[in-house]
Write an enzyme that holds these catalytic residues in place. Structure first.
Site, mmCIF file in Angstrom:
data_model
loop_
_atom_site.group_PDB
_atom_site.id
_atom_site.type_symbol
_atom_site.label_atom_id
_atom_site.label_comp_id
_atom_site.label_asym_id
_atom_site.label_seq_id
_atom_site.Cartn_x
_atom_site.Cartn_y
_atom_site.Cartn_z
ATOM 1 N N GLU A 1 -13.463 0.140 9.234
ATOM 2 C CA GLU A 1 -13.465 1.363 8.429
ATOM 3 C C GLU A 1 -13.093 2.594 9.249
ATOM 4 O OE1 GLU A 1 -17.576 1.328 10.229
ATOM 5 O OE2 GLU A 1 -16.077 -0.138 9.605
ATOM 6 N N CYS B 1 -19.213 -5.099 13.092
ATOM 7 C CA CYS B 1 -19.860 -4.612 14.315
ATOM 8 C C CYS B 1 -21.136 -5.426 14.574
ATOM 9 C CB CYS B 1 -20.105 -3.111 14.226
ATOM 10 S SG CYS B 1 -20.499 -2.380 15.839
ATOM 11 N N HIS C 1 -14.978 -1.575 14.234
ATOM 12 C CA HIS C 1 -15.233 -0.958 12.934
ATOM 13 C C HIS C 1 -13.919 -0.861 12.164
ATOM 14 C CE1 HIS C 1 -19.423 0.426 13.413
ATOM 15 N NE2 HIS C 1 -19.118 0.464 14.695
#
Length: 200
Positions: free
Chosen positions: A182, A78, A180
């Site tokens: 994750e 990011c 992102h």
């Protein structure tokens, strides 16, 4: 078991990155220690918020030099991707890490495409790269950002949001994901797994 060092400098989504990596069986170290960062097997530079604040934190902690000199796999996430570039227009402009050429600029919104760009968006134009093994055109990733990196030779995959958004970039041993991973379900998990398997 792969060991991943996450730069913990007070401007990152470190906990969610840590949990995602641990779900994949990695051993995770979060640190702001320059020596640990320099010696890391592989390094993740997370980030949420303003580029100028992030750079001030990295400089205050003495981390810009070891990050710039890092020669093993490095992944910016990011804001961490944006920090890899030369400069940002954010906050009147300022220097970044200078690892990938170009200037990060404000994402221009419109009525049907508000800024920040937030939500699930398809990846497009995916080029072959070890980080993107098993990732295809049309796979979704989760984005949250108000600034956009320049599209150039480093771009490995894009997303469309009123303009071309470089979603994954690479120069030498440095990769970046504007989204992102994750928080990007199976696509993000595959990218993180690929990062864990990159040769150190």
């Amino acid at each position: 078991m792969s060991t991943v060092t996450v730069v913990g400098y007070g401007a990152g989504n470190t906990a969610s990155v840590q949990f995602a990596l641990e779900r994949l069986g990695a051993s995770v170290v979060i640190t702001d220690n320059a020596d640990q960062i320099a010696a890391a097997e592989r390094l993740i530079l997370p980030g949420v918020g303003a580029a100028a604040y992030a750079m001030r934190r990295l400089e205050a902690l003495g981390l810009t030099t070891p990050i710039r000199a890092f020669s093993r796999p490095l992944l910016g996430v990011c804001l961490g991707q944006q920090l890899l570039f030369d400069r940002s227009d954010e906050g009147g402009g300022g220097d970044l890490l200078g690892l990938i050429p170009g200037t990060v600029r404000k994402l221009e919104g419109r009525a049907d495409l508000p800024v920040p760009h937030m939500g699930w968006t398809r990846l497009e134009g995916v080029r072959p790269d070890p980080l993107l093994a098993g990732v295809s055109d049309g796979d979704y990733a989760y984005f949250v950002h108000s600034f956009v990196c320049p599209d150039g030779d480093a771009t490995l995959a894009t997303a469309a949001y009123g303009t071309v958004v470089p979603a994954v970039v690479r120069k030498a041993n440095r990769w970046g994901c504007q989204f992102h991973p994750e928080r990007s379900a199976a696509t993000g998990a595959r990218i993180l797994q690929n990062f864990l398997e990159l040769s150190a």
